[in-house]
Design a protein around this motif. Structure first.
Motif, PDB file in Angstrom:
ATOM      1  N   LEU A   1       2.518  13.457   7.152  1.00  0.00           N
ATOM      2  CA  LEU A   1       3.975  13.575   7.137  1.00  0.00           C
ATOM      3  C   LEU A   1       4.643  12.306   7.633  1.00  0.00           C
ATOM      4  N   GLY A   2       5.811  12.030   7.082  1.00  0.00           N
ATOM      5  CA  GLY A   2       6.597  10.889   7.534  1.00  0.00           C
ATOM      6  C   GLY A   2       7.790  10.669   6.620  1.00  0.00           C
ATOM      7  N   ARG A   3       8.749   9.925   7.131  1.00  0.00           N
ATOM      8  CA  ARG A   3       9.923   9.595   6.317  1.00  0.00           C
ATOM      9  C   ARG A   3       9.534   8.675   5.164  1.00  0.00           C
ATOM     10  N   ASN A   4      10.451   8.503   4.240  1.00  0.00           N
ATOM     11  CA  ASN A   4      10.275   7.557   3.150  1.00  0.00           C
ATOM     12  C   ASN A   4      10.049   6.157   3.716  1.00  0.00           C
ATOM     13  N   GLY A   5       8.973   5.502   3.270  1.00  0.00           N
ATOM     14  CA  GLY A   5       8.664   4.165   3.752  1.00  0.00           C
ATOM     15  C   GLY A   5       7.818   4.130   5.006  1.00  0.00           C
ATOM     16  N   ALA A   6       7.341   5.292   5.465  1.00  0.00           N
ATOM     17  CA  ALA A   6       6.568   5.339   6.711  1.00  0.00           C
ATOM     18  C   ALA A   6       5.143   4.826   6.538  1.00  0.00           C
ATOM     19  N   GLY A   7       4.641   4.790   5.291  1.00  0.00           N
ATOM     20  CA  GLY A   7       3.277   4.343   5.038  1.00  0.00           C
ATOM     21  C   GLY A   7       2.378   5.407   4.449  1.00  0.00           C
ATOM     22  N   LYS A   8       2.955   6.536   4.048  1.00  0.00           N
ATOM     23  CA  LYS A   8       2.152   7.641   3.515  1.00  0.00           C
ATOM     24  C   LYS A   8       1.445   7.244   2.218  1.00  0.00           C
ATOM     25  N   SER A   9       2.210   6.736   1.257  1.00  0.00           N
ATOM     26  CA  SER A   9       1.618   6.403  -0.038  1.00  0.00           C
ATOM     27  C   SER A   9       0.612   5.264   0.089  1.00  0.00           C
ATOM     28  N   THR A  10       0.879   4.308   0.951  1.00  0.00           N
ATOM     29  CA  THR A  10      -0.077   3.223   1.160  1.00  0.00           C
ATOM     30  C   THR A  10      -1.377   3.757   1.746  1.00  0.00           C
ATOM     31  N   THR A  11      -1.276   4.709   2.658  1.00  0.00           N
ATOM     32  CA  THR A  11      -2.476   5.339   3.204  1.00  0.00           C
ATOM     33  C   THR A  11      -3.275   6.003   2.094  1.00  0.00           C
ATOM     34  N   MET A  12      -2.601   6.756   1.241  1.00  0.00           N
ATOM     35  CA  MET A  12      -3.286   7.446   0.148  1.00  0.00           C
ATOM     36  C   MET A  12      -3.929   6.449  -0.818  1.00  0.00           C
ATOM     37  N   LYS A  13      -3.219   5.391  -1.157  1.00  0.00           N
ATOM     38  CA  LYS A  13      -3.761   4.395  -2.086  1.00  0.00           C
ATOM     39  C   LYS A  13      -4.930   3.639  -1.473  1.00  0.00           C
TER      40      LYS A  13
ATOM     41  N   ARG B   1     -16.155   9.096  -8.696  1.00  0.00           N
ATOM     42  CA  ARG B   1     -17.447   9.678  -9.051  1.00  0.00           C
ATOM     43  C   ARG B   1     -18.069  10.416  -7.873  1.00  0.00           C
ATOM     44  N   LEU B   2     -17.766   9.979  -6.670  1.00  0.00           N
ATOM     45  CA  LEU B   2     -18.279  10.660  -5.481  1.00  0.00           C
ATOM     46  C   LEU B   2     -17.520  11.953  -5.183  1.00  0.00           C
ATOM     47  N   GLY B   3     -16.369  12.147  -5.855  1.00  0.00           N
ATOM     48  CA  GLY B   3     -15.635  13.392  -5.675  1.00  0.00           C
ATOM     49  C   GLY B   3     -14.304  13.257  -4.976  1.00  0.00           C
ATOM     50  N   LEU B   4     -13.743  12.046  -4.945  1.00  0.00           N
ATOM     51  CA  LEU B   4     -12.431  11.834  -4.330  1.00  0.00           C
ATOM     52  C   LEU B   4     -11.393  11.708  -5.442  1.00  0.00           C
ATOM     53  N   ALA B   5     -10.537  12.706  -5.582  1.00  0.00           N
ATOM     54  CA  ALA B   5      -9.540  12.738  -6.663  1.00  0.00           C
ATOM     55  C   ALA B   5      -8.168  12.402  -6.111  1.00  0.00           C
ATOM     56  N   TYR B   6      -7.502  11.443  -6.731  1.00  0.00           N
ATOM     57  CA  TYR B   6      -6.188  10.971  -6.280  1.00  0.00           C
ATOM     58  C   TYR B   6      -5.129  11.327  -7.318  1.00  0.00           C
ATOM     59  N   VAL B   7      -4.088  12.018  -6.866  1.00  0.00           N
ATOM     60  CA  VAL B   7      -2.957  12.368  -7.727  1.00  0.00           C
ATOM     61  C   VAL B   7      -1.752  11.561  -7.251  1.00  0.00           C
ATOM     62  N   PRO B   8      -1.352  10.509  -7.971  1.00  0.00           N
ATOM     63  CA  PRO B   8      -0.265   9.643  -7.508  1.00  0.00           C
ATOM     64  C   PRO B   8       1.089  10.318  -7.590  1.00  0.00           C
ATOM     65  N   GLU B   9       2.057   9.695  -6.936  1.00  0.00           N
ATOM     66  CA  GLU B   9       3.388  10.297  -6.861  1.00  0.00           C
ATOM     67  C   GLU B   9       4.168  10.170  -8.161  1.00  0.00           C
ATOM     68  N   ASP B  10       3.758   9.279  -9.068  1.00  0.00           N
ATOM     69  CA  ASP B  10       4.567   9.031 -10.264  1.00  0.00           C
ATOM     70  C   ASP B  10       4.062   9.766 -11.507  1.00  0.00           C
TER      71      ASP B  10
END
Length: 236
Positions: free
Chosen positions: A36-48, A78-87
């Motif tokens: 959790l965090g406000r817009n620009g807190a670093g959430k999407s960068t963490t996920m990427k 391939r190891l099983g980590l699936a990423y669903v981006p925000e866009d």
């Protein structure tokens, strides 16, 4: 309880600008963790960074017992980590069904628990739209499609980046219900969101990030009552 994903001292940059500062988090098997965090807190960068799209400058990422810090995104998948981006990246000229079949594969353990019939059972709206071009779907329908497409790869962990962003309240409620059902069925989910109320209904635990740093971690029941943290880091 089995640990599936761990970030230790994770830092990341965009050019010369440091975005993440020694981020630590742990995701347990069959649990849902909210970032959790406000817009620009670093959430999407963490996920990427976890997905391998943004390289980690320092720190480690451990997934299913392996150090994946230097692995490319496709190897992590391939190891099983699936990423669903925000866009909501769909194949716009392909049908809903083709978007799903493109992603179909066995999980890293050989299991194929997620098949097309199970997707139709879980996402009945998508079955009704199976022949429609993905580019002609609404934003909410596309969001359901990209989540379903990720599941077709039978992942161990689902990384969801801002799944409620920009959607109508009725659609958000549908996605919330579906994610709760996934969690109840044993899915392991890391959910990045600025919509705290959306996350509190889905996740068992939450990590709060602000200016690229983890500033608080608590179970969601306690966070719902923690007015100080909510006011300081989550109020819009």
């Amino acid at each position: 309880m089995t640990e599936l994903l761990r970030a230790e001292g994770l830092s990341a940059f965009y050019g010369p600008s440091r975005i993440l500062f020694d981020v630590n988090l742990v995701l347990q098997e069959k649990r849902t963790l909210a970032l959790l965090g406000r817009n620009g807190a670093g959430k999407s960068t963490t996920m990427k960074t976890l997905a391998g799209i943004v390289p980690a400058r320092s720190g480690r990422i451990i997934f299913a017992g392996q150090d994946i810090t230097r692995m490319p995104p496709h190897a992590r998948a391939r190891l099983g980590l699936a990423y669903v981006p925000e866009d909501r990246q769909v194949f716009p000229e392909h049908s809903v069904e083709d978007n799903l079949l493109i992603a179909a594969k066995s999980g890293p353990d050989g299991r194929r628990g997620w098949t097309l019939p199970r997707i139709w059972d879980t996402f009945p709206l998508l079955e009704n739209l199976r022949a429609r071009e993905a580019g002609r779907l609404s934003g909410g329908e596309q969001q359901l499609l990209v989540i379903a497409r990720a599941l077709m790869g039978n992942p161990l962990v689902l990384l969801l980046d801002e799944p409620s962003e920009g959607l109508a309240p009725m659609v958000v409620a549908t996605i919330s219900r579906m994610l709760r059902e996934l969690g109840a069925s044993g899915a392991t989910i890391l959910l990045a969101e600025q919509n705290m109320h959306f996350c509190l209904r889905i996740a068992e635990e939450a990590v709060v990030i602000d200016k690229g740093k983890v500033v608080h971690q608590q179970d969601t029941v306690g966070l719902a009552r923690n007015e100080d943290i909510r006011r300081r880091y989550l109020a819009m």
